[in-house]
Write a protein that holds these residues in place. Sequence first.
Motif, short mmCIF file in Angstrom:
data_model
loop_
_atom_site.label_atom_id
_atom_site.label_comp_id
_atom_site.label_asym_id
_atom_site.label_seq_id
_atom_site.Cartn_x
_atom_site.Cartn_y
_atom_site.Cartn_z
N PRO A 70 0.82 -1.21 0.00
CA PRO A 70 0.00 0.00 0.00
C PRO A 70 0.86 1.26 0.00
N VAL A 71 0.23 2.35 -0.36
CA VAL A 71 0.90 3.64 -0.27
C VAL A 71 1.21 3.90 1.20
N VAL A 72 2.42 4.33 1.48
CA VAL A 72 2.82 4.69 2.83
C VAL A 72 3.48 6.07 2.79
N VAL A 73 3.54 6.72 3.93
CA VAL A 73 4.24 7.99 4.05
C VAL A 73 5.18 7.91 5.24
N ASN A 74 6.13 8.85 5.30
CA ASN A 74 6.98 8.90 6.48
C ASN A 74 6.50 10.01 7.40
N GLN A 75 7.09 10.09 8.57
CA GLN A 75 6.65 11.03 9.59
C GLN A 75 6.81 12.49 9.17
N ASN A 76 7.65 12.76 8.21
CA ASN A 76 7.90 14.14 7.77
C ASN A 76 7.04 14.56 6.58
N THR A 77 6.18 13.69 6.11
CA THR A 77 5.34 14.02 4.96
C THR A 77 4.36 15.13 5.34
N ILE A 82 -0.38 14.26 2.13
CA ILE A 82 -1.18 13.11 2.59
C ILE A 82 -2.62 13.27 2.12
N ILE A 83 -3.16 14.46 2.23
CA ILE A 83 -4.53 14.71 1.75
C ILE A 83 -4.61 14.41 0.25
N GLU A 84 -3.63 14.84 -0.51
CA GLU A 84 -3.61 14.59 -1.95
C GLU A 84 -3.60 13.08 -2.25
N PRO A 95 -0.69 4.29 6.11
CA PRO A 95 0.28 3.92 7.13
C PRO A 95 1.48 4.87 7.12
N VAL A 96 1.98 5.17 8.30
CA VAL A 96 3.17 6.00 8.46
C VAL A 96 4.30 5.07 8.88
N VAL A 97 5.41 5.16 8.16
CA VAL A 97 6.52 4.24 8.40
C VAL A 97 7.82 5.01 8.63
N ASP A 98 8.79 4.32 9.23
CA ASP A 98 10.11 4.91 9.38
C ASP A 98 10.96 4.57 8.16
N GLU A 99 12.23 4.87 8.21
CA GLU A 99 13.11 4.67 7.05
C GLU A 99 13.27 3.20 6.64
#
Length: 136
Positions: A70-77, A82-84, A95-99
């Motif tokens: 799935p699409v994921v983002v990091n904490q700095n996104t 994220i809305i887009e 989901p928010v993931v680390d490096e």
Amino acid sequence: MTERVVAARQSTTAMEISAKLLIGDFNGLPVIDVDAKVIGIVTAVDILRALKQGKSLDALRAADIMTRNPVVVNQNTEINEIIEIILQKSIILVPVVDERRKLVGVVGRLDILQHNLNEKFVTIGQMGTTGGTGEY
């Protein structure tokens, strides 16, 4: 971002996921591997699709019905990014993931709305029972 995240394993049954969705009032759960890396997501829509196909929720596993990678983002996104993503992909949570792609939280539609709208409201008192009178 919600940091207390309930996640499923690949072997979790669709019935168990359904129960967790209902009890936790969630719309979806990330699916993680043994290293807590996000490998999929299961939503209420996936459960409904399986039911429509006449499949047994006890026999299906998360791995059978999840959306893989799935699409994921990091904490700095940035929140607008994220809305887009949510709007373009028509998804309910990211989901928010680390490096290392390890799950650290999720951002859902309601998280964004609550963050932006709650400052305009004040909550007074406590939620509780009605005392049996039927009046609020």
